[in-house]
Motif scaffolding. Structure first.
Motif, mmCIF file in Angstrom:
data_model
loop_
_atom_site.group_PDB
_atom_site.id
_atom_site.type_symbol
_atom_site.label_atom_id
_atom_site.label_comp_id
_atom_site.label_asym_id
_atom_site.label_seq_id
_atom_site.Cartn_x
_atom_site.Cartn_y
_atom_site.Cartn_z
ATOM 1 N N ARG A 46 -2.645 1.137 7.818
ATOM 2 C CA ARG A 46 -2.200 2.499 8.306
ATOM 3 C C ARG A 46 -0.901 2.241 7.136
ATOM 4 N NH1 ARG A 46 -4.687 5.784 13.315
ATOM 5 N NH2 ARG A 46 -6.377 4.968 12.943
ATOM 6 N N LEU A 47 -0.213 1.791 8.181
ATOM 7 C CA LEU A 47 1.410 1.730 7.565
ATOM 8 C C LEU A 47 1.274 1.014 6.120
ATOM 9 C CD1 LEU A 47 4.148 2.004 8.513
ATOM 10 C CD2 LEU A 47 4.461 -0.978 9.095
ATOM 11 N N LEU A 48 1.430 0.360 5.800
ATOM 12 C CA LEU A 48 1.283 -0.075 3.969
ATOM 13 C C LEU A 48 0.850 1.134 3.566
ATOM 14 C CD1 LEU A 48 -0.253 -3.585 3.827
ATOM 15 C CD2 LEU A 48 2.332 -2.709 3.377
ATOM 16 N N MET A 49 -0.748 2.009 3.702
ATOM 17 C CA MET A 49 -1.492 3.246 3.258
ATOM 18 C C MET A 49 -0.122 4.682 3.185
ATOM 19 S SD MET A 49 -5.418 3.028 3.099
ATOM 20 C CE MET A 49 -4.894 2.171 5.373
ATOM 21 N N ARG A 50 0.631 3.903 4.322
ATOM 22 C CA ARG A 50 1.396 5.666 4.804
ATOM 23 C C ARG A 50 2.679 5.026 3.841
ATOM 24 N NH1 ARG A 50 0.388 5.573 9.624
ATOM 25 N NH2 ARG A 50 2.540 4.404 10.925
ATOM 26 N N SER A 51 3.164 4.360 3.536
ATOM 27 C CA SER A 51 4.138 3.647 2.980
ATOM 28 C C SER A 51 3.609 3.356 0.697
ATOM 29 C CB SER A 51 4.643 2.900 2.943
ATOM 30 O OG SER A 51 3.714 1.842 2.704
ATOM 31 N N ALA A 52 2.708 3.774 0.395
ATOM 32 C CA ALA A 52 2.033 3.777 -0.579
ATOM 33 C C ALA A 52 2.972 4.402 -1.477
ATOM 34 C CB ALA A 52 0.447 3.867 -0.878
ATOM 35 N N PRO A 53 3.405 6.050 -1.212
ATOM 36 C CA PRO A 53 4.168 6.519 -1.934
ATOM 37 C C PRO A 53 5.726 5.909 -2.903
ATOM 38 C CG PRO A 53 3.768 7.728 -0.787
ATOM 39 C CD PRO A 53 3.203 7.072 -0.353
ATOM 40 N N ALA A 54 5.819 5.444 -1.774
ATOM 41 C CA ALA A 54 7.047 4.342 -1.959
ATOM 42 C C ALA A 54 6.752 3.108 -3.061
ATOM 43 C CB ALA A 54 7.737 4.106 -0.505
ATOM 44 N N TRP A 55 5.567 2.366 -2.051
ATOM 45 C CA TRP A 55 5.822 0.914 -3.264
ATOM 46 C C TRP A 55 5.517 1.549 -4.576
ATOM 47 C CZ3 TRP A 55 5.324 -4.443 -1.483
ATOM 48 C CH2 TRP A 55 5.016 -3.979 -0.355
ATOM 49 N N GLU A 56 5.233 2.264 -4.734
ATOM 50 C CA GLU A 56 5.057 3.498 -5.951
ATOM 51 C C GLU A 56 6.105 3.336 -7.167
ATOM 52 O OE1 GLU A 56 1.639 3.251 -7.893
ATOM 53 O OE2 GLU A 56 1.006 1.859 -5.947
ATOM 54 N N GLN A 57 6.814 4.400 -6.151
ATOM 55 C CA GLN A 57 8.041 4.456 -6.763
ATOM 56 C C GLN A 57 8.789 3.362 -7.029
ATOM 57 O OE1 GLN A 57 10.028 7.280 -4.490
ATOM 58 N NE2 GLN A 57 12.369 7.462 -6.075
ATOM 59 N N ILE A 58 9.133 2.373 -6.307
ATOM 60 C CA ILE A 58 9.491 1.428 -6.050
ATOM 61 C C ILE A 58 8.976 0.707 -7.321
ATOM 62 C CG2 ILE A 58 10.684 -0.743 -5.151
ATOM 63 C CD1 ILE A 58 11.083 0.719 -2.503
ATOM 64 N N GLY A 59 8.232 0.237 -7.465
ATOM 65 C CA GLY A 59 7.194 -1.018 -8.080
ATOM 66 C C GLY A 59 7.565 -0.435 -9.894
ATOM 67 N N ALA A 60 7.183 0.445 -9.543
ATOM 68 C CA ALA A 60 7.885 1.291 -11.151
ATOM 69 C C ALA A 60 8.866 1.954 -11.861
ATOM 70 C CB ALA A 60 7.045 3.128 -10.933
ATOM 71 N N GLY A 61 9.801 1.819 -10.428
ATOM 72 C CA GLY A 61 10.903 1.652 -10.994
ATOM 73 C C GLY A 61 11.427 0.924 -11.115
ATOM 74 N N LEU A 62 11.307 -0.519 -10.638
ATOM 75 C CA LEU A 62 11.596 -1.406 -11.485
ATOM 76 C C LEU A 62 11.032 -2.372 -12.274
ATOM 77 C CD1 LEU A 62 13.174 -2.620 -7.686
ATOM 78 C CD2 LEU A 62 14.385 -1.976 -9.563
ATOM 79 N N SER A 63 9.795 -1.876 -12.484
ATOM 80 C CA SER A 63 8.746 -2.626 -13.642
ATOM 81 C C SER A 63 8.866 -3.646 -13.306
ATOM 82 C CB SER A 63 9.241 -2.703 -15.340
ATOM 83 O OG SER A 63 9.636 -1.334 -15.403
ATOM 84 N N LEU A 64 7.997 -3.666 -11.527
ATOM 85 C CA LEU A 64 7.951 -5.832 -11.100
ATOM 86 C C LEU A 64 6.511 -5.569 -12.283
ATOM 87 C CD1 LEU A 64 8.564 -4.218 -7.488
ATOM 88 C CD2 LEU A 64 10.162 -5.267 -9.197
ATOM 89 N N PRO A 65 6.131 -7.074 -11.670
ATOM 90 C CA PRO A 65 4.761 -7.732 -12.642
ATOM 91 C C PRO A 65 3.350 -7.213 -11.762
ATOM 92 C CG PRO A 65 6.321 -9.752 -11.830
ATOM 93 C CD PRO A 65 7.228 -8.129 -11.325
ATOM 94 N N PHE A 66 3.643 -8.291 -10.278
ATOM 95 C CA PHE A 66 2.491 -7.225 -9.887
ATOM 96 C C PHE A 66 1.724 -6.157 -9.303
ATOM 97 C CE2 PHE A 66 6.119 -7.349 -6.565
ATOM 98 C CZ PHE A 66 6.142 -6.213 -6.061
ATOM 99 N N ALA A 67 1.782 -5.273 -10.276
ATOM 100 C CA ALA A 67 1.078 -3.945 -9.926
ATOM 101 C C ALA A 67 -0.637 -4.517 -10.252
ATOM 102 C CB ALA A 67 1.079 -3.101 -11.072
ATOM 103 N N GLY A 68 -1.084 -3.900 -9.313
ATOM 104 C CA GLY A 68 -2.831 -3.977 -9.039
ATOM 105 C C GLY A 68 -3.630 -3.843 -10.340
ATOM 106 N N VAL A 69 -3.097 -2.984 -11.390
ATOM 107 C CA VAL A 69 -4.539 -2.146 -12.247
ATOM 108 C C VAL A 69 -3.248 -2.001 -13.856
ATOM 109 C CG1 VAL A 69 -5.961 -1.582 -11.470
ATOM 110 C CG2 VAL A 69 -4.255 0.045 -11.663
ATOM 111 N N HIS A 70 -3.802 -2.420 -14.940
ATOM 112 C CA HIS A 70 -2.692 -1.665 -16.314
ATOM 113 C C HIS A 70 -3.925 -0.663 -16.533
ATOM 114 C CE1 HIS A 70 -0.991 -5.523 -17.044
ATOM 115 N NE2 HIS A 70 -2.229 -6.160 -17.253
ATOM 116 N N VAL A 71 -3.344 0.502 -16.921
ATOM 117 C CA VAL A 71 -3.909 1.633 -17.000
ATOM 118 C C VAL A 71 -2.972 2.583 -18.542
ATOM 119 C CG1 VAL A 71 -4.283 3.779 -16.507
ATOM 120 C CG2 VAL A 71 -3.722 2.644 -14.679
ATOM 121 N N ILE A 72 -4.317 1.920 -19.749
ATOM 122 C CA ILE A 72 -3.617 1.485 -21.194
ATOM 123 C C ILE A 72 -4.371 3.428 -21.654
ATOM 124 C CG2 ILE A 72 -4.034 1.181 -23.127
ATOM 125 C CD1 ILE A 72 -4.709 -1.373 -20.836
ATOM 126 N N ASP A 73 -4.021 4.126 -22.420
ATOM 127 C CA ASP A 73 -4.286 5.226 -23.267
ATOM 128 C C ASP A 73 -4.258 4.926 -25.041
ATOM 129 O OD1 ASP A 73 -4.784 7.531 -24.216
ATOM 130 O OD2 ASP A 73 -2.881 8.042 -24.541
#
Length: 255
Positions: free
Chosen positions: A184-211
């Motif tokens: 539950r703690l991880l899922m509640r903090s998921a928005p923070a993980w997404e914001q930090i990961g995308a902001g720093l372009s970290l390489p361990f994202a779960g999926v690629h999303v391509i248009d």
């Protein structure tokens, strides 16, 4: 082992599945904010996202691979889902405007044939959203979710596959930086993980999303051609003329 449609449906009904749908779907909507008057096809198990993308679409179809199984979708009204062979879609050429692939490319035995078939049914200039597990991500390393099944891809591998199928990537994003743990703690903090990961372009994202967009033309194979030359007559040497006096005399017909 292929994904089973029962397991896929159970995953998206779970709290972790809601997290995946939320962040992947938000990225999709950023790429395609409006699908009005578009013919949309979902391939793989894309129904959790078609419900969001296809609200204003002219027509929405969900095709599910034969090895995976099929469920009725949508839950109300006429069914728009069907069981198909992904590399032999029962659609005319250039009959679809947009295609969404989720839980599809990593499960097929022939990714290049699958993308070629998607390119066939797409109209010129049609668009595709591709969601694929990241080879470097945590979700691909843990088999407790559908993104841990099949074959994950690197960015370089996906770029080569799309280029071979005449797709041009327009937008590229990553999603699911939160670890795939049912806490539950991880899922509640998921928005923070997404914001930090995308902001720093970290390489361990779960999926690629391509248009990506289907190109208007296909390259013609190179063929060896012979150089053409202007026609020039070949002049043969003429024999040296014999002097008239040196010719043998003929008998006088009067004599």
């Amino acid at each position: 082992m292929s994904l089973d449609v029962v397991d896929l449906r159970a995953f998206y009904a779970s709290p972790l599945g809601h997290v995946a749908r939320r962040f992947i779907g938000r990225t999709m909507l950023r790429f395609w904010p409006d699908c009005a008057r578009q013919r949309v096809l979902g391939l793989g198990f894309s129904t959790p996202y078609l419900s969001v993308l296809g609200m204003e679409a002219e027509r929405v179809i969900a095709f599910m691979p034969a090895a995976q199984g099929v469920v009725n979708w949508p839950s109300t009204g006429l069914s728009a889902s069907a069981l198909v062979e992904p590399t032999l879609l029962p659609l005319p050429t250039a009959s679809i405007d947009r295609v969404v692939l989720v839980h599809a490319l990593e499960e097929t035995e022939s990714p290049d044939d699958l993308l070629d078939e998607v390119a066939r049914v797409l109209s010129p200039g049609g668009r595709m959203i591709l969601v694929v597990p990241n080879r470097r991500g945590l979700w691909a390393r843990m088999d407790g979710t559908p993104f841990g099944q099949g074959r994950p891809f690197s960015r370089t591998q996906l770029a080569a596959l799309m280029r071979a199928a005449e797709f041009s990537p327009e937008h590229w994003a990553e999603a699911l930086y939160v670890p795939p743990l049912k806490r539950r703690l991880l899922m509640r903090s998921a928005p923070a993980w997404e914001q930090i990961g995308a902001g720093l372009s970290l390489p361990f994202a779960g999926v690629h999303v391509i248009d990506a967009t289907k190109q208007f033309y296909r390259r013609a194979p190179l063929r060896a051609t012979r150089r053409s030359f202007a026609f020039r007559p070949i002049l043969l040497p003429q024999p040296t003329p014999t002097p008239r006096s040196a010719r043998p005399s003929q008998a006088d017909p009067a004599g």
